[in-house]
Design a protein around this motif. Structure first.
Motif, PDB file in Angstrom:
ATOM      1  N   SER A 129       0.802  -1.223   0.000  1.00 55.56           N
ATOM      2  CA  SER A 129       0.000   0.000   0.000  1.00 55.56           C
ATOM      3  C   SER A 129       0.835   1.274   0.000  1.00 55.56           C
ATOM      4  O   SER A 129       0.277   2.374   0.080  1.00 55.56           O
ATOM      5  CB  SER A 129      -0.934   0.006   1.217  1.00 55.56           C
ATOM      6  N   VAL A 179      -7.732  -2.855  -0.734  1.00 58.08           N
ATOM      7  CA  VAL A 179      -7.124  -2.340  -1.970  1.00 58.08           C
ATOM      8  C   VAL A 179      -8.036  -1.302  -2.621  1.00 58.08           C
ATOM      9  O   VAL A 179      -7.587  -0.237  -3.057  1.00 58.08           O
ATOM     10  CB  VAL A 179      -6.832  -3.503  -2.939  1.00 58.08           C
ATOM     11  N   GLN A 205      -8.148   1.985  -0.670  1.00 60.83           N
ATOM     12  CA  GLN A 205      -6.946   2.790  -0.921  1.00 60.83           C
ATOM     13  C   GLN A 205      -7.036   3.511  -2.264  1.00 60.83           C
ATOM     14  O   GLN A 205      -6.648   4.679  -2.380  1.00 60.83           O
ATOM     15  CB  GLN A 205      -5.699   1.915  -0.878  1.00 60.83           C
TER      16      GLN A 205
END
Length: 365
Positions: free
Chosen positions: A285, A358, A361
């Motif tokens: 990330s 995911v 983000q």
């Protein structure tokens, strides 16, 4: 085959997820257990029908963990927290010391309880680093005359786990394995005693498993209340008083489920794959997510992490809740987020969280 039912993405730290097939079997057997015309909850704990349940659970636990014959397997009550008192009451004799390895909140609680009963000290501690790791083996300094050394194998609040256990030789090693028992192979003979509340990997709350070497039992203090003597429970096959019969029945069914999956090695492989999904979402990330535990001490059972700021964390947790994820709030003492990926949490549930992280983000990074 399990029917399609509404099931949350359950990451609760405990009580935690139970295998759906076990819940469905319990549902089927709830009113009439094995043609007795009674629920397991209605059976006498002295009956042959219940004793079969009880003894089968002990036998399956022995098989799954390869427990040697010179160990007793006990079912007691009071959770891991009562063991914090029972251990020094039974084994910390006058003139002896006991060492505690400090790796988190539960080790601290065990240490504080033990002070009520005798002379105890810290063998090592990672508190100065906010419990981001467990000590290295060479950091451990204990006395050859100690009554025992105590450790917590997995730290639910901080997300750390022992990968290798110390060999304490003639000093009895006692481990609180409440949050990672049955998640990976262990050498039981390395320990004088292992204890674990059932409500994370073994079954529902209300049952505590104690695996204890017989020679340690022989050294136990005799001048304590009857129900707090491990020897009494061993002598009576954990049936001195009425045990939590329904909890033990469910624990036994969880053990059968685990054997059906392929046993302890299959569970370990599955747990590694599940944890990797979420750790990869953190590590890839670019700092949007930050793991609390140092990589070498990361737990396969409790994955702890934070986001870039408090506002982002609140938004993450709120949107996760709307998406059906339960139990992702970090412990109130440390904050942040925590995903508990115990044995019964399906791979698909962990994949769903990884995908959600995911995507969150991408939108918020």
């Amino acid at each position: 085959m399990s029917q399609k039912v509404n099931r949350a993405y359950n990451f609760n730290a405990g009580p935690s997820a139970l295998p759906l097939p076990v819940l469905e079997l319990a549902q089927q057997e709830l009113i009439d257990f094995r043609a007795t015309g009674m629920s397991v909850m209605e059976l006498s704990h002295r009956s042959a029908a219940y004793e079969d349940v009880h003894n089968e659970a002990i036998s399956n636990l022995r098989d799954l963990l390869s427990i040697p014959e010179n160990y007793e397997v006990l079912f007691v009550q009071g959770g891991g927290s009562l063991q914090f008192s029972m251990i020094p009451m039974n084994f910390l004799q006058a003139g002896q010391k006991a060492g505690y390895i400090m790796t988190g909140a539960w080790a601290e609680k065990a240490f504080e309880e033990s002070k009520l009963f005798g002379d105890v000290y810290e063998v090592a501690s990672t508190k100065a680093g906010n419990y981001r790791s467990v000590p290295s083996i060479d950091e451990l300094k204990y006395n050859a005359t100690d009554a025992y050394v105590h450790l917590t194998s997995n730290n639910t609040i901080f997300g750390t786990q022992w990968k290798q256990f110390p060999n304490t030789g003639d000093v009895p090693l006692i481990a609180d394995m409440s949050s990672d028992i049955l998640s990976k192979p262990i050498d039981v003979s390395n320990f004088a005693m292992i204890y674990a509340g059932a409500q994370k990997n073994l079954g529902p709350s209300g049952v505590t498993v104690v695996i204890i070497r017989k020679d340690l039992l022989e050294k136990a203090n005799k001048n304590i209340p009857t129900m707090l003597k491990y020897g009494i429970h061993a002598k009576n096959n954990s049936l001195y008083n009425t045990p939590p019969t329904f909890g033990i029945y469910l624990l036994g069914e969880v053990l059968k489920w685990a054997k059906g999956l392929g046993g302890i090695h299959a569970l370990e492989k599955q747990n590694e794959a599940k944890a990797k999904l979420i750790y990869d979402a953190i590590d890839q990330s670019n700092g949007f997510y930050a793991g609390h535990a140092e990589p070498a001490s990361r737990s396969l059972m409790n994955i702890t992490f934070t986001l870039k700021d408090e506002a982002a964390e609140k938004r993450f947790l709120a949107e996760a809740k709307q998406a059906g994820f339960v139990g992702l709030n970090g412990h109130r003492s440390v904050g942040g987020c925590r995903a508990s990926t115990y044995n019964a949490v399906p791979y698909e549930t962990c994949k769903a969280l990884s995908d959600f992280m995911v995507q969150f983000q991408k939108v918020n990074g």
